[in-house]
Design a protein around this motif. Structure first.
Motif, PDB file in Angstrom:
ATOM      1  N   LEU A 227     -15.091 -44.417   0.313  1.00  0.00           N
ATOM      2  CA  LEU A 227     -14.667 -43.347   1.220  1.00  0.00           C
ATOM      3  C   LEU A 227     -13.175 -43.448   1.517  1.00  0.00           C
ATOM      4  O   LEU A 227     -12.448 -42.457   1.475  1.00  0.00           O
ATOM      5  CB  LEU A 227     -15.460 -43.424   2.528  1.00  0.00           C
ATOM      6  CG  LEU A 227     -16.953 -43.087   2.488  1.00  0.00           C
ATOM      7  CD1 LEU A 227     -17.589 -43.370   3.847  1.00  0.00           C
ATOM      8  CD2 LEU A 227     -17.175 -41.635   2.095  1.00  0.00           C
ATOM      9  N   SER A 228     -12.736 -44.655   1.816  1.00  0.00           N
ATOM     10  CA  SER A 228     -11.330 -44.875   2.141  1.00  0.00           C
ATOM     11  C   SER A 228     -10.434 -44.571   0.949  1.00  0.00           C
ATOM     12  O   SER A 228      -9.387 -43.931   1.088  1.00  0.00           O
ATOM     13  CB  SER A 228     -11.124 -46.324   2.598  1.00  0.00           C
ATOM     14  OG  SER A 228      -9.785 -46.563   2.928  1.00  0.00           O
ATOM     15  N   MET A 229     -10.843 -45.010  -0.250  1.00  0.00           N
ATOM     16  CA  MET A 229     -10.047 -44.787  -1.454  1.00  0.00           C
ATOM     17  C   MET A 229      -9.916 -43.302  -1.760  1.00  0.00           C
ATOM     18  O   MET A 229      -8.819 -42.802  -2.030  1.00  0.00           O
ATOM     19  CB  MET A 229     -10.676 -45.534  -2.634  1.00  0.00           C
ATOM     20  CG  MET A 229      -9.911 -45.412  -3.949  1.00  0.00           C
ATOM     21  SD  MET A 229     -10.343 -43.950  -4.944  1.00  0.00           S
ATOM     22  CE  MET A 229     -12.053 -44.288  -5.353  1.00  0.00           C
ATOM     23  N   TYR A 230     -11.021 -42.566  -1.718  1.00  0.00           N
ATOM     24  CA  TYR A 230     -10.965 -41.128  -1.997  1.00  0.00           C
ATOM     25  C   TYR A 230     -10.169 -40.392  -0.910  1.00  0.00           C
ATOM     26  O   TYR A 230      -9.497 -39.405  -1.198  1.00  0.00           O
ATOM     27  CB  TYR A 230     -12.383 -40.563  -2.111  1.00  0.00           C
ATOM     28  CG  TYR A 230     -13.032 -40.836  -3.451  1.00  0.00           C
ATOM     29  CD1 TYR A 230     -12.392 -40.493  -4.630  1.00  0.00           C
ATOM     30  CD2 TYR A 230     -14.289 -41.449  -3.537  1.00  0.00           C
ATOM     31  CE1 TYR A 230     -12.983 -40.741  -5.868  1.00  0.00           C
ATOM     32  CE2 TYR A 230     -14.888 -41.708  -4.765  1.00  0.00           C
ATOM     33  CZ  TYR A 230     -14.223 -41.354  -5.926  1.00  0.00           C
ATOM     34  OH  TYR A 230     -14.795 -41.608  -7.152  1.00  0.00           O
ATOM     35  N   GLY A 231     -10.248 -40.879   0.316  1.00  0.00           N
ATOM     36  CA  GLY A 231      -9.453 -40.272   1.383  1.00  0.00           C
ATOM     37  C   GLY A 231      -7.970 -40.461   1.144  1.00  0.00           C
ATOM     38  O   GLY A 231      -7.175 -39.529   1.314  1.00  0.00           O
ATOM     39  N   ARG A 232      -7.558 -41.679   0.741  1.00  0.00           N
ATOM     40  CA  ARG A 232      -6.137 -41.957   0.485  1.00  0.00           C
ATOM     41  C   ARG A 232      -5.592 -41.140  -0.666  1.00  0.00           C
ATOM     42  O   ARG A 232      -4.422 -40.751  -0.662  1.00  0.00           O
ATOM     43  CB  ARG A 232      -5.937 -43.449   0.184  1.00  0.00           C
ATOM     44  CG  ARG A 232      -6.053 -44.370   1.357  1.00  0.00           C
ATOM     45  CD  ARG A 232      -5.472 -45.743   1.026  1.00  0.00           C
ATOM     46  NE  ARG A 232      -6.005 -46.294  -0.198  1.00  0.00           N
ATOM     47  CZ  ARG A 232      -7.130 -46.984  -0.307  1.00  0.00           C
ATOM     48  NH1 ARG A 232      -7.856 -47.186   0.787  1.00  0.00           N
ATOM     49  NH2 ARG A 232      -7.545 -47.473  -1.463  1.00  0.00           N
ATOM     50  N   THR A 233      -6.420 -40.900  -1.679  1.00  0.00           N
ATOM     51  CA  THR A 233      -5.965 -40.167  -2.849  1.00  0.00           C
ATOM     52  C   THR A 233      -6.162 -38.655  -2.714  1.00  0.00           C
ATOM     53  O   THR A 233      -5.878 -37.905  -3.655  1.00  0.00           O
ATOM     54  CB  THR A 233      -6.698 -40.664  -4.114  1.00  0.00           C
ATOM     55  OG1 THR A 233      -8.119 -40.629  -3.904  1.00  0.00           O
ATOM     56  CG2 THR A 233      -6.297 -42.103  -4.431  1.00  0.00           C
ATOM     57  N   GLY A 234      -6.660 -38.207  -1.565  1.00  0.00           N
ATOM     58  CA  GLY A 234      -6.770 -36.770  -1.296  1.00  0.00           C
ATOM     59  C   GLY A 234      -7.964 -36.083  -1.921  1.00  0.00           C
ATOM     60  O   GLY A 234      -8.037 -34.852  -1.925  1.00  0.00           O
ATOM     61  N   LEU A 235      -8.908 -36.854  -2.462  1.00  0.00           N
ATOM     62  CA  LEU A 235     -10.091 -36.256  -3.097  1.00  0.00           C
ATOM     63  C   LEU A 235     -11.214 -36.143  -2.072  1.00  0.00           C
ATOM     64  O   LEU A 235     -12.172 -36.920  -2.059  1.00  0.00           O
ATOM     65  CB  LEU A 235     -10.520 -37.103  -4.292  1.00  0.00           C
ATOM     66  CG  LEU A 235      -9.475 -37.241  -5.403  1.00  0.00           C
ATOM     67  CD1 LEU A 235      -9.973 -38.163  -6.503  1.00  0.00           C
ATOM     68  CD2 LEU A 235      -9.128 -35.873  -5.990  1.00  0.00           C
ATOM     69  N   VAL A 236     -11.092 -35.136  -1.225  1.00  0.00           N
ATOM     70  CA  VAL A 236     -12.027 -34.995  -0.111  1.00  0.00           C
ATOM     71  C   VAL A 236     -13.419 -34.584  -0.587  1.00  0.00           C
ATOM     72  O   VAL A 236     -14.426 -34.998   0.002  1.00  0.00           O
ATOM     73  CB  VAL A 236     -11.478 -33.979   0.913  1.00  0.00           C
ATOM     74  CG1 VAL A 236     -12.437 -33.822   2.089  1.00  0.00           C
ATOM     75  CG2 VAL A 236     -10.122 -34.434   1.435  1.00  0.00           C
ATOM     76  N   ASN A 264      -5.939 -35.205   5.470  1.00  0.00           N
ATOM     77  CA  ASN A 264      -5.763 -34.315   4.323  1.00  0.00           C
ATOM     78  C   ASN A 264      -5.767 -32.834   4.716  1.00  0.00           C
ATOM     79  O   ASN A 264      -5.855 -31.969   3.846  1.00  0.00           O
ATOM     80  CB  ASN A 264      -6.848 -34.585   3.280  1.00  0.00           C
ATOM     81  CG  ASN A 264      -6.600 -35.875   2.509  1.00  0.00           C
ATOM     82  OD1 ASN A 264      -5.762 -35.907   1.614  1.00  0.00           O
ATOM     83  ND2 ASN A 264      -7.301 -36.929   2.868  1.00  0.00           N
ATOM     84  N   GLY A 265      -5.672 -32.560   6.008  1.00  0.00           N
ATOM     85  CA  GLY A 265      -5.536 -31.184   6.460  1.00  0.00           C
ATOM     86  C   GLY A 265      -6.827 -30.420   6.661  1.00  0.00           C
ATOM     87  O   GLY A 265      -6.803 -29.200   6.852  1.00  0.00           O
ATOM     88  N   PHE A 266      -7.954 -31.116   6.623  1.00  0.00           N
ATOM     89  CA  PHE A 266      -9.248 -30.454   6.836  1.00  0.00           C
ATOM     90  C   PHE A 266      -9.718 -30.739   8.267  1.00  0.00           C
ATOM     91  O   PHE A 266     -10.722 -31.439   8.491  1.00  0.00           O
ATOM     92  CB  PHE A 266     -10.270 -30.930   5.810  1.00  0.00           C
ATOM     93  CG  PHE A 266      -9.907 -30.587   4.386  1.00  0.00           C
ATOM     94  CD1 PHE A 266     -10.202 -29.337   3.864  1.00  0.00           C
ATOM     95  CD2 PHE A 266      -9.236 -31.498   3.588  1.00  0.00           C
ATOM     96  CE1 PHE A 266      -9.849 -29.003   2.568  1.00  0.00           C
ATOM     97  CE2 PHE A 266      -8.880 -31.184   2.286  1.00  0.00           C
ATOM     98  CZ  PHE A 266      -9.186 -29.938   1.760  1.00  0.00           C
ATOM     99  N   GLY A 267      -8.961 -30.213   9.213  1.00  0.00           N
ATOM    100  CA  GLY A 267      -9.220 -30.485  10.616  1.00  0.00           C
ATOM    101  C   GLY A 267     -10.572 -30.011  11.098  1.00  0.00           C
ATOM    102  O   GLY A 267     -11.267 -30.722  11.850  1.00  0.00           O
ATOM    103  N   GLU A 268     -10.958 -28.811  10.673  1.00  0.00           N
ATOM    104  CA  GLU A 268     -12.243 -28.268  11.124  1.00  0.00           C
ATOM    105  C   GLU A 268     -13.408 -29.125  10.633  1.00  0.00           C
ATOM    106  O   GLU A 268     -14.381 -29.347  11.347  1.00  0.00           O
ATOM    107  CB  GLU A 268     -12.404 -26.827  10.627  1.00  0.00           C
ATOM    108  CG  GLU A 268     -11.391 -25.861  11.240  1.00  0.00           C
ATOM    109  CD  GLU A 268     -11.516 -24.459  10.686  1.00  0.00           C
ATOM    110  OE1 GLU A 268     -12.635 -24.080  10.288  1.00  0.00           O
ATOM    111  OE2 GLU A 268     -10.503 -23.745  10.635  1.00  0.00           O
ATOM    112  N   CYS A 296      -7.726 -31.378  16.242  1.00  0.00           N
ATOM    113  CA  CYS A 296      -7.692 -30.311  17.246  1.00  0.00           C
ATOM    114  C   CYS A 296      -6.263 -29.822  17.470  1.00  0.00           C
ATOM    115  O   CYS A 296      -6.023 -28.622  17.650  1.00  0.00           O
ATOM    116  CB  CYS A 296      -8.283 -30.817  18.573  1.00  0.00           C
ATOM    117  SG  CYS A 296     -10.060 -31.119  18.527  1.00  0.00           S
ATOM    118  N   ALA A 297      -5.309 -30.757  17.446  1.00  0.00           N
ATOM    119  CA  ALA A 297      -3.901 -30.379  17.597  1.00  0.00           C
ATOM    120  C   ALA A 297      -3.433 -29.542  16.408  1.00  0.00           C
ATOM    121  O   ALA A 297      -2.719 -28.544  16.573  1.00  0.00           O
ATOM    122  CB  ALA A 297      -3.037 -31.633  17.739  1.00  0.00           C
ATOM    123  N   ASP A 298      -3.856 -29.929  15.200  1.00  0.00           N
ATOM    124  CA  ASP A 298      -3.416 -29.229  13.987  1.00  0.00           C
ATOM    125  C   ASP A 298      -3.933 -27.796  13.927  1.00  0.00           C
ATOM    126  O   ASP A 298      -3.242 -26.907  13.415  1.00  0.00           O
ATOM    127  CB  ASP A 298      -3.866 -29.993  12.741  1.00  0.00           C
ATOM    128  CG  ASP A 298      -3.142 -31.336  12.594  1.00  0.00           C
ATOM    129  OD1 ASP A 298      -2.061 -31.484  13.198  1.00  0.00           O
ATOM    130  OD2 ASP A 298      -3.665 -32.215  11.889  1.00  0.00           O
TER     131      ASP A 298
END
Length: 576
Positions: A227-236, A264-268, A296-298
């Motif tokens: 999970l952490s690796m895919y998060g760092r590389t942007g593969l949500v 990665n910008g997927f706030g919702e 929530c801020a984004d």
């Protein structure tokens, strides 16, 4: 507590059966009590042992080290040796996990003295590798590792962690590759460490395949590392697939997924995951709250952010560093600077990020005086400002037109705090000077910069040229900007506007035609509104919303009402 209760029942059975003084059973009981966090009970078992042997002492030393009582562990080691018992490799391994540097070096000497310079105790020597690694002695750790003739997976993991501690991630991954080449199969810990060092999509997928091959994907540590690796590389999307396959996600799983979506910008989606996490019976920790409040801020979801604030209050997380800093940021970005200050005041400890969040919040709201007061209070409280602090101060001076103060803080950053300004600092100063029409000073600053000006610098100057209708310097800025990036729509639009201001319609048309020929389009601005905890986004002439037809119909009715009101007002004014 349940495990401890069962253990106490087994202990009672052993006493009734007359085994209370047995060394082997006593050692097992010491291990059980220490793992359950009942150190006094473990010590009591040891004291009741008739003739504790090396195993008994080793169990007690391990118990002390496991519970952070190193001084007691050292006393037990001394007592053991005074009894004429020589520590074995397991005893030394236990003590090496927690001992200070001086004692660790003495144990290394003891190993050489008692077992020879070519000692091949894989357990104790692996512990030595980890010991030297923790104490920053990379060369000594590497030397011990290289002298190991028989290396197990733990030895290799210790070397990988050494390089990770030093920030040498590529070397850590090379060690993992060498381990595979020598025929040592990775276990769940080795794969987790390798995934933690991986920043490449290709290699990350290979490690995922390796985890599948060795049937390790069901291990929660490996899953969380994926999970952490895919998060760092942007593969949500891959992250979501891994999360969905975890049979029983733990707190780390949920927090990692929430953090990855937020970053990665997927706030919702991050917000939805925290709600799902709560429904699964998990209590969010400080890091989960920090990520979801940032989301929530984004998306400017004030209502949702306030609900999470209430939850944090209920759970006692609102005053913690990560959550508190995220609350300051969320309220600032949602236009509630007063609430941001209240969130700051509630925090018991303020780090540099806390002060920076408050200063940037005041800067965003154009309150330079409060930003400068916060900076002064920050220094008075002994917190050293960093580069982000000065950026917030410069932004506040810029937004309030306080040019002299901005110049003073820019010099203060360089001369007193020894910071080298980053492009963002220079862009802020260029904007500040440019807004005041001081273009000669702007050009001198650009020429004196210790690095090549980037697109942000020239775009900032171009915007100032539009403000002051400076065609000559605007052309210079536009040319330099085109050299760096000819795909930036803002540079075309700004230059076209400058030409139009000077009546240079032909040149303005050329810029627009070039923009069309290269296929560059200005991205439409986006607005959003939150209704019943759901955020709806809109762009100009946007028809993507499923209720677009009814929305535009209502908009037409509102426009008609406004036009009718204007007509009535004109008639009324004409009558007067």
């Amino acid at each position: 507590m349940g495990a401890l209760g069962f253990g106490e029942q087994v202990h009672s059975l052993a006493v009734r059966a007359g085994f209370a003084g047995d060394a082997w059973i006593g050692s097992c009981l010491i291990g059980m009590y220490s793992r359950c966090g009942s150190l006094p009970a473990a010590k009591d078992v040891f004291d009741r042992m008739e003739s504790p042997d090396v195993v008994g002492y080793t169990s007690l030393i391990s118990a002390f080290c496991r519970n952070g009582e190193f001084e007691l562990a050292a006393e037990a080691l001394i007592q053991m040796m005074n009894q004429g018992l020589n520590p074995n490799e397991h005893t030394l391994t236990a003590i090496l996990t927690a001992c200070p540097r001086v004692l660790g070096e003495q144990i290394h000497g003891y190993l050489i003295k008692t077992m020879g310079s070519q000692s091949q105790s894989v357990y104790s020597l692996t512990a030595l590798v980890d010991f030297y690694s923790r104490n920053g002695e990379s060369d000594l750790a590497k030397s011990v590792f290289e002298n190991l003739q028989c290396r197990n997976v733990v030895s290799w993991c210790s070397m990988m962690q050494l390089y990770i501690r030093d920030g040498r991630l590529e070397d850590a991954l090379q060690v993992f590759g060498d381990m595979i080449s020598e025929g040592v199969d990775p276990n769940e810990f080795a794969l987790s460490v390798a995934l933690g060092a991986c920043g490449s999509i290709g290699l990350g997928r290979q490690l995922h395949c390796s985890a599948i091959k060795h049937n390790l994907t069901t291990d929660i540590r490996v899953s969380n590392a994926l999970l952490s690796m895919y998060g760092r590389t942007g593969l949500v999307e891959e992250l979501e697939a891994v999360l969905n396959k975890i049979e029983n996600p733990d707190l780390v799983s949920w927090t990692t997924a929430i953090s990855a979506n937020s970053q990665n910008g997927f706030g919702e989606r991050a917000i939805a995951l925290l709600c799902q996490m709560r429904s699964e019976g998990f209590t969010p920790n400080d890091y989960a709250f920090s990520s979801v409040l940032t989301s929530c801020a984004d998306v400017a979801s004030l209502d949702q952010g306030m609900q999470f604030h209430c939850l944090a209050l209920k759970l006692g997380c609102d005053s913690k560093i990560c959550t508190g800093n995220a609350l300051i940021n969320m309220y600032s970005k949602c236009g509630q600077i007063g609430s941001a200050k209240l969130a700051f005041d509630v925090m018991q400890i303020h780090d540099v990020t806390s002060w920076n969040s408050l200063i940037h919040g005041y800067a965003q709201h154009g309150d330079a005086y409060m930003a400068l007061e916060a900076f002064s209070n920050m220094c008075s409280n002994g917190v050293k400002p960093d580069e982000s602090t000065f950026l917030g101060v410069l932004l506040s001076c810029n937004h309030s037109g306080m040019v002299k103060e901005g110049e003073m803080f820019f010099r203060l950053m360089i001369e007193q705090h020894n910071f080298s300004p980053k492009p963002s600092h220079y862009a802020c100063m260029i904007d500040m000077l440019g807004r005041n029409g001081r273009f000669d000073e702007v050009l001198c600053m650009i020429n004196d910069m210790p690095f090549k000006p980037d697109a942000l610098i020239w775009k900032t100057l171009l915007a100032s040229c539009k403000l002051h209708r400076n065609l000559d310097i605007g052309k210079l800025a536009a040319d330099r900007l085109m050299e760096i990036s000819d795909r930036d729509s803002a540079s075309y639009v700004l230059m076209s506007s400058i030409y139009a201001m000077h009546g240079e319609w032909e040149d303005a048309g050329k810029v627009r035609r070039k923009m069309d020929e290269t296929g560059i389009k200005k991205e439409a601005g986006c607005s959003w509104i939150e209704i019943k905890n759901e955020v709806h986004a809109f762009a100009a002439r946007d028809m993507s919303h499923p209720d677009s037809a009814s929305i535009y119909r209502m908009l037409g009715e509102l426009v008609a009402v406004m036009q009718h009101s204007d007509e009535l007002e004109d008639i009324h004014m004409h009558t007067i």
